[in-house]
Write a protein that holds these residues in place. Sequence first.
Motif, PDB file in Angstrom:
ATOM      1  N   PHE A 167       0.830  -1.206   0.000  1.00  0.00           N
ATOM      2  CA  PHE A 167       0.000   0.000   0.000  1.00  0.00           C
ATOM      3  C   PHE A 167       0.863   1.255   0.000  1.00  0.00           C
ATOM      4  CE2 PHE A 167      -3.353   2.897   0.808  1.00  0.00           C
ATOM      5  CZ  PHE A 167      -2.863   3.803   1.739  1.00  0.00           C
ATOM      6  N   HIS A 168       1.844   1.311   0.900  1.00  0.00           N
ATOM      7  CA  HIS A 168       2.670   2.514   1.000  1.00  0.00           C
ATOM      8  C   HIS A 168       3.512   2.729  -0.258  1.00  0.00           C
ATOM      9  CE1 HIS A 168       1.554   3.633   5.016  1.00  0.00           C
ATOM     10  NE2 HIS A 168       1.840   2.432   5.490  1.00  0.00           N
ATOM     11  N   ASP A 169       3.930   1.633  -0.898  1.00  0.00           N
ATOM     12  CA  ASP A 169       4.705   1.769  -2.133  1.00  0.00           C
ATOM     13  C   ASP A 169       3.870   2.301  -3.288  1.00  0.00           C
ATOM     14  OD1 ASP A 169       6.794  -1.211  -1.615  1.00  0.00           O
ATOM     15  OD2 ASP A 169       6.962   0.860  -0.877  1.00  0.00           O
ATOM     16  N   ASN A 170       2.556   2.131  -3.211  1.00  0.00           N
ATOM     17  CA  ASN A 170       1.688   2.508  -4.331  1.00  0.00           C
ATOM     18  C   ASN A 170       0.665   3.591  -4.000  1.00  0.00           C
ATOM     19  OD1 ASN A 170       2.263   0.321  -6.599  1.00  0.00           O
ATOM     20  ND2 ASN A 170       2.251  -0.759  -4.657  1.00  0.00           N
ATOM     21  N   LYS A 171       0.728   4.137  -2.786  1.00  0.00           N
ATOM     22  CA  LYS A 171      -0.312   5.075  -2.370  1.00  0.00           C
ATOM     23  C   LYS A 171      -0.259   6.396  -3.126  1.00  0.00           C
ATOM     24  CE  LYS A 171       2.350   6.822   1.604  1.00  0.00           C
ATOM     25  NZ  LYS A 171       2.417   6.835   3.072  1.00  0.00           N
ATOM     26  N   ASP A 172       0.866   6.703  -3.779  1.00  0.00           N
ATOM     27  CA  ASP A 172       0.931   7.934  -4.571  1.00  0.00           C
ATOM     28  C   ASP A 172      -0.123   7.947  -5.675  1.00  0.00           C
ATOM     29  OD1 ASP A 172       2.938   8.920  -3.038  1.00  0.00           O
ATOM     30  OD2 ASP A 172       4.561   8.431  -4.420  1.00  0.00           O
ATOM     31  N   ALA A 173      -0.540   6.743  -6.121  1.00  0.00           N
ATOM     32  CA  ALA A 173      -1.568   6.686  -7.166  1.00  0.00           C
ATOM     33  C   ALA A 173      -2.874   7.304  -6.691  1.00  0.00           C
ATOM     34  CB  ALA A 173      -1.796   5.237  -7.588  1.00  0.00           C
ATOM     35  N   ILE A 174      -3.154   7.186  -5.391  1.00  0.00           N
ATOM     36  CA  ILE A 174      -4.380   7.778  -4.844  1.00  0.00           C
ATOM     37  C   ILE A 174      -4.321   9.295  -4.949  1.00  0.00           C
ATOM     38  CG2 ILE A 174      -5.757   8.037  -2.733  1.00  0.00           C
ATOM     39  CD1 ILE A 174      -4.767   5.214  -1.940  1.00  0.00           C
ATOM     40  N   MET A 175      -3.151   9.861  -4.646  1.00  0.00           N
ATOM     41  CA  MET A 175      -2.971  11.309  -4.787  1.00  0.00           C
ATOM     42  C   MET A 175      -3.061  11.724  -6.250  1.00  0.00           C
ATOM     43  SD  MET A 175      -2.516  12.739  -1.806  1.00  0.00           S
ATOM     44  CE  MET A 175      -1.832  12.567  -0.166  1.00  0.00           C
ATOM     45  N   THR A 176      -2.410  10.946  -7.118  1.00  0.00           N
ATOM     46  CA  THR A 176      -2.398  11.271  -8.549  1.00  0.00           C
ATOM     47  C   THR A 176      -3.808  11.303  -9.119  1.00  0.00           C
ATOM     48  OG1 THR A 176      -0.211  10.250  -8.783  1.00  0.00           O
ATOM     49  CG2 THR A 176      -1.497  10.588 -10.803  1.00  0.00           C
ATOM     50  N   LEU A 177      -4.648  10.390  -8.671  1.00  0.00           N
ATOM     51  CA  LEU A 177      -6.024  10.317  -9.161  1.00  0.00           C
ATOM     52  C   LEU A 177      -6.940  11.323  -8.472  1.00  0.00           C
ATOM     53  CD1 LEU A 177      -6.349   6.431  -9.326  1.00  0.00           C
ATOM     54  CD2 LEU A 177      -6.274   7.982 -11.277  1.00  0.00           C
ATOM     55  N   ASP A 188      -3.391  16.914   0.552  1.00  0.00           N
ATOM     56  CA  ASP A 188      -2.064  16.566   0.023  1.00  0.00           C
ATOM     57  C   ASP A 188      -1.176  15.888   1.064  1.00  0.00           C
ATOM     58  OD1 ASP A 188      -0.541  19.917   0.260  1.00  0.00           O
ATOM     59  OD2 ASP A 188      -1.593  18.644   1.703  1.00  0.00           O
ATOM     60  N   ASN A 189      -1.762  15.263   2.073  1.00  0.00           N
ATOM     61  CA  ASN A 189      -0.958  14.582   3.097  1.00  0.00           C
ATOM     62  C   ASN A 189      -1.627  13.278   3.496  1.00  0.00           C
ATOM     63  OD1 ASN A 189      -2.770  14.952   5.542  1.00  0.00           O
ATOM     64  ND2 ASN A 189      -2.474  17.095   4.947  1.00  0.00           N
ATOM     65  N   TRP A 190      -0.916  12.499   4.305  1.00  0.00           N
ATOM     66  CA  TRP A 190      -1.432  11.218   4.793  1.00  0.00           C
ATOM     67  C   TRP A 190      -1.559  11.249   6.310  1.00  0.00           C
ATOM     68  CZ3 TRP A 190      -3.496   7.916   1.544  1.00  0.00           C
ATOM     69  CH2 TRP A 190      -3.103   7.978   0.202  1.00  0.00           C
ATOM     70  N   HIS A 191      -2.053  12.355   6.856  1.00  0.00           N
ATOM     71  CA  HIS A 191      -2.215  12.481   8.303  1.00  0.00           C
ATOM     72  C   HIS A 191      -3.505  11.771   8.743  1.00  0.00           C
ATOM     73  CE1 HIS A 191       0.342  16.418   8.042  1.00  0.00           C
ATOM     74  NE2 HIS A 191       1.040  15.327   7.781  1.00  0.00           N
ATOM     75  N   ILE A 192      -3.460  10.447   8.731  1.00  0.00           N
ATOM     76  CA  ILE A 192      -4.606   9.619   9.092  1.00  0.00           C
ATOM     77  C   ILE A 192      -4.180   8.704  10.242  1.00  0.00           C
ATOM     78  CG2 ILE A 192      -6.298   7.920   8.285  1.00  0.00           C
ATOM     79  CD1 ILE A 192      -5.723   8.877   5.434  1.00  0.00           C
TER      80      ILE A 192
END
Length: 248
Positions: A167-177, A188-192
Amino acid sequence: MSDPVGNIRHCFTPLAAYIVDTPEACMLACVRGKTCPFTLASFFAACADFQLNGVFAPFWKGWRFSDPAIFLTLEALYHWHKQFYDHNIQWCLVVLGAVEFDFRILILQPITGYHHFSNGISKLKQVMGRVHRDIQCYIVGLIAGAAPSPSPDDSVLTSINRSLTIFHDNKDAIMTLGARMGTKRAIDNWHIPKLELMQSITASISQVSALIQWSTDATEHAHISEIKEPAWRTNNNNYNPHICHHLD
């Protein structure tokens, strides 16, 4: 308590596990905001600059062997199932679109034992843990073609850690989309906090055994059986005597 020869002694139990949801865990660990209650629980003096709430004498301070990094166990309903609905499902709704997502789930063949979402899920209100789990049973098929679906191996703990890494290796795709959306704009952050808590799953299992035993399902259901149902039997006047009489 009395010891074997009859002497009265003060005895103090270890604080092994404290079953709470995320806001309560933050309160107990003396942190605030979108902050993990495990990793910042000891830096009291830093306070606001480090997302601490300023409490310098929590009830567990000085309680021997008590460490919030250990006794604040992960809780399946909030940290897994609600995390899934609050975040993962919302990302899928953005990527596929609510109309397409709802269409895919409403045309599924009804299965005995599972909820059939004849009106989709994008407008569901008051979603509880059973609904979360039912959606999880469908989600991989629903997003087919829009996201990969890696298969776990035979080692549960290794599989969990590997899945988190994927998930962490590919989570940039969520931002890109543009799927990480707030109420008015993209985030623009992952403060979850719930997402950060996922990193502690295997460590928590190693320390306190299977996490399912620390579930709040029973206490959450008590809101219905001990409060709501008795309230329905009152006339909405003199509520306190009525509710106490019913519980008695």
